[in-house]
Design a protein around this motif. Structure first.
Motif, short mmCIF file in Angstrom:
data_model
loop_
_atom_site.label_atom_id
_atom_site.label_comp_id
_atom_site.label_asym_id
_atom_site.label_seq_id
_atom_site.Cartn_x
_atom_site.Cartn_y
_atom_site.Cartn_z
N LEU A 114 0.89 -1.16 0.00
CA LEU A 114 0.00 0.00 0.00
C LEU A 114 0.93 1.21 0.00
O LEU A 114 1.54 1.54 1.02
N GLU A 115 1.05 1.84 -1.17
CA GLU A 115 2.06 2.87 -1.38
C GLU A 115 1.46 4.27 -1.40
O GLU A 115 0.33 4.47 -1.83
N PRO A 127 -3.75 9.95 -0.35
CA PRO A 127 -3.98 9.03 -1.46
C PRO A 127 -2.95 7.89 -1.49
O PRO A 127 -1.78 8.09 -1.16
N THR A 128 -3.42 6.72 -1.88
CA THR A 128 -2.56 5.54 -1.95
C THR A 128 -2.89 4.72 -3.20
O THR A 128 -3.90 4.94 -3.85
N VAL A 129 -2.02 3.77 -3.47
CA VAL A 129 -2.24 2.80 -4.54
C VAL A 129 -1.84 1.43 -4.01
O VAL A 129 -0.88 1.31 -3.24
N VAL A 130 -2.57 0.41 -4.41
CA VAL A 130 -2.25 -0.97 -4.03
C VAL A 130 -1.42 -1.57 -5.15
O VAL A 130 -1.81 -1.52 -6.32
N GLY A 131 -0.26 -2.10 -4.80
CA GLY A 131 0.63 -2.71 -5.78
C GLY A 131 0.91 -4.15 -5.44
O GLY A 131 0.69 -4.60 -4.32
N GLU A 132 1.39 -4.88 -6.43
CA GLU A 132 1.80 -6.27 -6.21
C GLU A 132 3.12 -6.50 -6.93
O GLU A 132 3.29 -6.08 -8.07
N TRP A 133 4.03 -7.16 -6.23
CA TRP A 133 5.29 -7.59 -6.82
C TRP A 133 5.16 -9.07 -7.16
O TRP A 133 4.70 -9.87 -6.35
N ALA A 134 5.59 -9.43 -8.36
CA ALA A 134 5.68 -10.84 -8.78
C ALA A 134 7.02 -10.98 -9.47
O ALA A 134 7.18 -10.58 -10.63
N SER A 142 -4.94 -1.11 -8.01
CA SER A 142 -6.08 -0.21 -7.85
C SER A 142 -5.70 0.94 -6.92
O SER A 142 -4.67 0.90 -6.27
N ARG A 143 -6.59 1.93 -6.86
CA ARG A 143 -6.42 2.96 -5.84
C ARG A 143 -6.60 2.28 -4.50
O ARG A 143 -7.39 1.35 -4.36
N GLY A 144 -5.88 2.75 -3.52
CA GLY A 144 -5.98 2.17 -2.20
C GLY A 144 -6.82 3.02 -1.28
O GLY A 144 -7.26 4.12 -1.65
N PRO A 145 -7.04 2.54 -0.08
CA PRO A 145 -7.79 3.32 0.90
C PRO A 145 -6.96 4.52 1.37
O PRO A 145 -5.74 4.51 1.27
N GLY A 146 -7.63 5.54 1.87
CA GLY A 146 -6.93 6.71 2.38
C GLY A 146 -6.03 6.33 3.53
O GLY A 146 -6.41 5.58 4.43
N ALA A 147 -4.80 6.82 3.50
CA ALA A 147 -3.83 6.49 4.55
C ALA A 147 -3.88 7.50 5.67
O ALA A 147 -4.41 8.60 5.53
N GLY A 148 -3.32 7.10 6.80
CA GLY A 148 -3.27 7.99 7.95
C GLY A 148 -4.54 7.97 8.78
O GLY A 148 -4.71 8.79 9.67
N GLN A 149 -5.42 7.04 8.49
CA GLN A 149 -6.68 6.90 9.24
C GLN A 149 -6.56 5.71 10.19
O GLN A 149 -5.78 4.79 9.95
N PRO A 150 -7.35 5.69 11.26
CA PRO A 150 -7.26 4.56 12.21
C PRO A 150 -7.57 3.21 11.58
O PRO A 150 -7.08 2.18 12.04
N THR A 152 -6.90 2.31 8.30
CA THR A 152 -6.20 2.13 7.03
C THR A 152 -5.75 0.69 6.86
O THR A 152 -5.91 0.11 5.78
N ALA A 153 -5.16 0.09 7.88
CA ALA A 153 -4.69 -1.30 7.76
C ALA A 153 -5.85 -2.24 7.46
O ALA A 153 -5.76 -3.10 6.57
N LYS A 154 -6.96 -2.06 8.16
CA LYS A 154 -8.14 -2.91 7.94
C LYS A 154 -8.68 -2.71 6.52
O LYS A 154 -9.06 -3.68 5.85
N ALA A 155 -8.69 -1.48 6.04
CA ALA A 155 -9.17 -1.20 4.69
C ALA A 155 -8.23 -1.80 3.64
O ALA A 155 -8.69 -2.31 2.61
N PHE A 156 -6.93 -1.78 3.88
CA PHE A 156 -5.96 -2.40 2.98
C PHE A 156 -6.22 -3.91 2.90
O PHE A 156 -6.25 -4.49 1.82
N LEU A 157 -6.42 -4.53 4.05
CA LEU A 157 -6.70 -5.98 4.07
C LEU A 157 -8.01 -6.30 3.34
O LEU A 157 -8.12 -7.33 2.66
N ALA A 158 -8.99 -5.41 3.42
CA ALA A 158 -10.26 -5.60 2.70
C ALA A 158 -10.03 -5.54 1.19
O ALA A 158 -10.63 -6.32 0.43
N VAL A 159 -9.18 -4.62 0.75
CA VAL A 159 -8.85 -4.55 -0.68
C VAL A 159 -8.16 -5.83 -1.12
O VAL A 159 -8.47 -6.39 -2.17
#
Length: 180
Positions: A114-115, A127-134, A142-150, A152-159
């Motif tokens: 989550l960058e 603003p964030t973006v979800v990336g994957e390394w292979a 995709s766009r990621g959840p807003g960072a700096g929120q309580p 954010t980690a849970k929202a990243f895991l949901a994505v």
């Protein structure tokens, strides 16, 4: 421009280590003491050839385990990013159950980030973006959840759960043949 120390840790060394020795790294990350030691070791290695001024303290670096779409997931909480491509979080997602895996048939975990990205921070966060390394390939999913929120980690895991989808059904359905 991204700081080399956190970039090397998140985008180079951590995924390479996890892909080189998937089962043993998973075991080490499952032990809180060994996980902390491994993370600090890799963090120091990421700055090994950098000038002292470019080194970043590992403040905020920690690990938590989660189940995401039925898969064991190691979530890395990273020091706060200061520019694009630096990550807030990264995650190793293990597709296989630990007990069924043997050293001979290790399957590489998937590695997500989550960058931080360009844009204005709003009420929903930075603003964030979800990336994957292979391997050597990095792609933005995709766009990621807003960072700096309580949450954010849970929202990243949901994505990640949405990206991964449900586990494939491995059981063969039972079938009756009926003759009339």
């Amino acid at each position: 421009m991204a700081r080399l120390h956190p970039y090397n840790f998140t985008h180079v060394l951590l995924p390479q280590l996890a892909w080189r020795r998937p089962a043993s790294v998973r075991r080490e990350l499952s032990d809180p003491y060994l996980a902390r030691e491994l993370l600090l070791y890799v963090w120091d290695k990421a700055a090994e050839n950098l000038p002292a001024a470019d080194k970043v303290t590992p403040k905020g670096l920690r690990l938590s385990w989660h189940e995401v779409a039925g898969r064991a997931t190691a979530l890395f909480h990273l020091p706060p990013p200061q520019s694009t491509t630096e990550a807030y979080y990264s995650a190793l997602v293990y597709e296989e159950d630990d007990e069924r895996e043997t050293e001979a048939e290790e399957k590489r975990p998937r590695y997500f980030t989550l960058e931080a990205t360009l844009g204005l921070s709003g009420l929903t966060g930075a603003p964030t973006v979800v990336g994957e390394w292979a391997g050597d390939t990095h792609r933005h999913l995709s766009r990621g959840p807003g960072a700096g929120q309580p949450d954010t980690a849970k929202a990243f895991l949901a994505v990640l759960a949405a990206v991964l989808g449900p586990l494939p059904d491995t059981e063969v359905p039972f079938m009756h043949i009926v003759r009339s």
